[in-house]
Design a protein around this motif. Structure first.
Motif, PDB file in Angstrom:
ATOM      1  N   ASN A 129      16.455  34.332  72.050  1.00 47.74           N
ATOM      2  CA  ASN A 129      15.203  33.887  71.441  1.00 47.74           C
ATOM      3  C   ASN A 129      14.813  34.756  70.249  1.00 47.74           C
ATOM      4  OD1 ASN A 129      15.015  31.782  73.243  1.00 47.74           O
ATOM      5  ND2 ASN A 129      13.513  32.784  74.559  1.00 47.74           N
ATOM      6  N   ALA A 130      15.055  36.057  70.344  1.00 50.28           N
ATOM      7  CA  ALA A 130      14.748  36.948  69.218  1.00 50.28           C
ATOM      8  C   ALA A 130      15.540  36.517  67.985  1.00 50.28           C
ATOM      9  CB  ALA A 130      15.054  38.398  69.589  1.00 50.28           C
ATOM     10  N   LYS A 131      16.812  36.205  68.187  1.00 47.87           N
ATOM     11  CA  LYS A 131      17.641  35.723  67.066  1.00 47.87           C
ATOM     12  C   LYS A 131      17.098  34.401  66.535  1.00 47.87           C
ATOM     13  CE  LYS A 131      21.863  37.868  68.781  1.00 47.87           C
ATOM     14  NZ  LYS A 131      23.071  37.647  69.581  1.00 47.87           N
ATOM     15  N   ASP A 132      16.781  33.467  67.438  1.00 39.32           N
ATOM     16  CA  ASP A 132      16.280  32.152  67.030  1.00 39.32           C
ATOM     17  C   ASP A 132      14.963  32.249  66.258  1.00 39.32           C
ATOM     18  OD1 ASP A 132      18.458  30.972  68.258  1.00 39.32           O
ATOM     19  OD2 ASP A 132      17.333  30.300  70.034  1.00 39.32           O
ATOM     20  N   PHE A 133      14.082  33.179  66.660  1.00 37.19           N
ATOM     21  CA  PHE A 133      12.773  33.306  66.036  1.00 37.19           C
ATOM     22  C   PHE A 133      12.759  34.311  64.888  1.00 37.19           C
ATOM     23  CE2 PHE A 133      11.249  32.269  70.559  1.00 37.19           C
ATOM     24  CZ  PHE A 133      11.273  30.913  70.324  1.00 37.19           C
ATOM     25  N   GLY A 134      13.897  34.986  64.651  1.00 37.70           N
ATOM     26  CA  GLY A 134      13.991  35.934  63.550  1.00 37.70           C
ATOM     27  C   GLY A 134      13.141  37.178  63.740  1.00 37.70           C
ATOM     28  N   VAL A 135      13.044  37.645  64.981  1.00 37.84           N
ATOM     29  CA  VAL A 135      12.285  38.863  65.278  1.00 37.84           C
ATOM     30  C   VAL A 135      13.203  39.850  65.990  1.00 37.84           C
ATOM     31  CG1 VAL A 135      10.068  37.641  65.393  1.00 37.84           C
ATOM     32  CG2 VAL A 135      11.407  37.984  67.494  1.00 37.84           C
ATOM     33  N   SER A 136      12.748  41.073  66.115  1.00 38.32           N
ATOM     34  CA  SER A 136      13.543  42.074  66.815  1.00 38.32           C
ATOM     35  C   SER A 136      13.545  41.794  68.319  1.00 38.32           C
ATOM     36  CB  SER A 136      12.984  43.482  66.567  1.00 38.32           C
ATOM     37  OG  SER A 136      11.752  43.646  67.249  1.00 38.32           O
ATOM     38  N   PHE A 137      14.567  42.294  68.979  1.00 36.42           N
ATOM     39  CA  PHE A 137      14.631  42.171  70.437  1.00 36.42           C
ATOM     40  C   PHE A 137      13.385  42.778  71.077  1.00 36.42           C
ATOM     41  CE2 PHE A 137      15.526  44.470  74.386  1.00 36.42           C
ATOM     42  CZ  PHE A 137      15.799  43.407  75.229  1.00 36.42           C
ATOM     43  N   GLU A 138      12.962  43.948  70.603  1.00 39.86           N
ATOM     44  CA  GLU A 138      11.807  44.629  71.188  1.00 39.86           C
ATOM     45  C   GLU A 138      10.538  43.798  71.052  1.00 39.86           C
ATOM     46  OE1 GLU A 138      14.013  46.119  69.140  1.00 39.86           O
ATOM     47  OE2 GLU A 138      14.973  47.442  70.626  1.00 39.86           O
ATOM     48  N   GLU A 139      10.333  43.194  69.873  1.00 35.61           N
ATOM     49  CA  GLU A 139       9.129  42.376  69.687  1.00 35.61           C
ATOM     50  C   GLU A 139       9.133  41.186  70.636  1.00 35.61           C
ATOM     51  OE1 GLU A 139       6.858  39.560  66.411  1.00 35.61           O
ATOM     52  OE2 GLU A 139       8.226  41.106  65.666  1.00 35.61           O
ATOM     53  N   GLU A 140      10.260  40.522  70.747  1.00 38.31           N
ATOM     54  CA  GLU A 140      10.341  39.364  71.633  1.00 38.31           C
ATOM     55  C   GLU A 140      10.178  39.785  73.095  1.00 38.31           C
ATOM     56  OE1 GLU A 140      10.626  35.337  72.695  1.00 38.31           O
ATOM     57  OE2 GLU A 140      10.092  36.349  70.837  1.00 38.31           O
ATOM     58  N   LEU A 141      10.774  40.893  73.468  1.00 36.36           N
ATOM     59  CA  LEU A 141      10.624  41.395  74.845  1.00 36.36           C
ATOM     60  C   LEU A 141       9.166  41.696  75.158  1.00 36.36           C
ATOM     61  CD1 LEU A 141      11.867  42.353  77.514  1.00 36.36           C
ATOM     62  CD2 LEU A 141      12.082  44.624  76.454  1.00 36.36           C
ATOM     63  N   HIS A 142       8.503  42.385  74.254  1.00 34.95           N
ATOM     64  CA  HIS A 142       7.093  42.717  74.481  1.00 34.95           C
ATOM     65  C   HIS A 142       6.232  41.466  74.542  1.00 34.95           C
ATOM     66  CE1 HIS A 142       8.196  46.837  72.589  1.00 34.95           C
ATOM     67  NE2 HIS A 142       8.455  46.806  73.889  1.00 34.95           N
ATOM     68  N   ARG A 143       6.553  40.475  73.719  1.00 31.96           N
ATOM     69  CA  ARG A 143       5.806  39.216  73.758  1.00 31.96           C
ATOM     70  C   ARG A 143       5.957  38.552  75.130  1.00 31.96           C
ATOM     71  NH1 ARG A 143       3.454  36.323  70.068  1.00 31.96           N
ATOM     72  NH2 ARG A 143       4.519  37.342  68.326  1.00 31.96           N
ATOM     73  N   ILE A 185      16.937  38.969  80.228  1.00 30.97           N
ATOM     74  CA  ILE A 185      17.229  39.722  79.009  1.00 30.97           C
ATOM     75  C   ILE A 185      18.119  38.908  78.076  1.00 30.97           C
ATOM     76  CG2 ILE A 185      18.367  41.807  78.118  1.00 30.97           C
ATOM     77  CD1 ILE A 185      15.553  42.203  79.410  1.00 30.97           C
ATOM     78  N   GLU A 186      19.036  38.119  78.631  1.00 33.13           N
ATOM     79  CA  GLU A 186      19.909  37.288  77.798  1.00 33.13           C
ATOM     80  C   GLU A 186      19.102  36.268  76.988  1.00 33.13           C
ATOM     81  OE1 GLU A 186      24.085  36.476  79.760  1.00 33.13           O
ATOM     82  OE2 GLU A 186      22.509  36.401  81.294  1.00 33.13           O
TER      83      GLU A 186
END
Length: 138
Positions: free
Chosen positions: A87-101, A81-82
């Motif tokens: 990565n969500a911050k680095d890629f400029g996406v929401s935490f949820e989007e990155e988690l689902h990806r 999760i960390e």
């Protein structure tokens, strides 16, 4: 069967919907699911696995152990999760989007998709985007 396990304070808010989405993805790829165990953990937990089982002394967002036989999917997917937060911050996406990806990325590996070459990575990203567009969470 899809199981969600937690080795950190994080918890999915929509387990049933995510489980159905994963199952639908596997069916769409013409595979059948036996069992997938997701383990949500922290960097330290995943780093230990990375060193012990893969001889990689690095942080990573996901490690998947594939026990599939033919078209029958079975495996364990560990997600930090960390790393997903960073990565969500680095890629400029929401935490949820990155988690689902990341969740669907592991499944796509089980379905035979690779990401080591540029062409393979493009196809993997295309598949991720396709299945992300099919996820509906209330």
């Amino acid at each position: 069967m899809i199981n969600f396990n937690y080795e950190t304070g994080f918890q999915l808010s929509s387990e049933a919907q995510i489980s159905n989405w994963i199952s639908d993805t596997i069916s769409s790829e013409n595979f059948k699911i036996e069992e997938i165990n997701y383990v949500f953990c922290d960097d330290e937990y995943l780093h230990k696995l990375n060193v012990e089982f893969l001889n990689h002394d690095t942080l990573t967002d996901i490690i998947s152990f594939d026990y599939s036989i033919g078209k029958i999917i079975q495996g364990d997917i560990f997600i930090s999760i960390e790393r997903v937060v960073d990565n969500a911050k680095d890629f400029g996406v929401s935490f949820e989007e990155e988690l689902h990806r990341v969740i669907i990325h592991g499944v796509l590996h089980y379905c035979g998709y690779k990401d080591k070459t540029e062409d393979d990575a493009k196809l993997m990203r295309s598949k991720e985007n396709h299945y992300l567009s099919e996820l509906n969470i209330d």
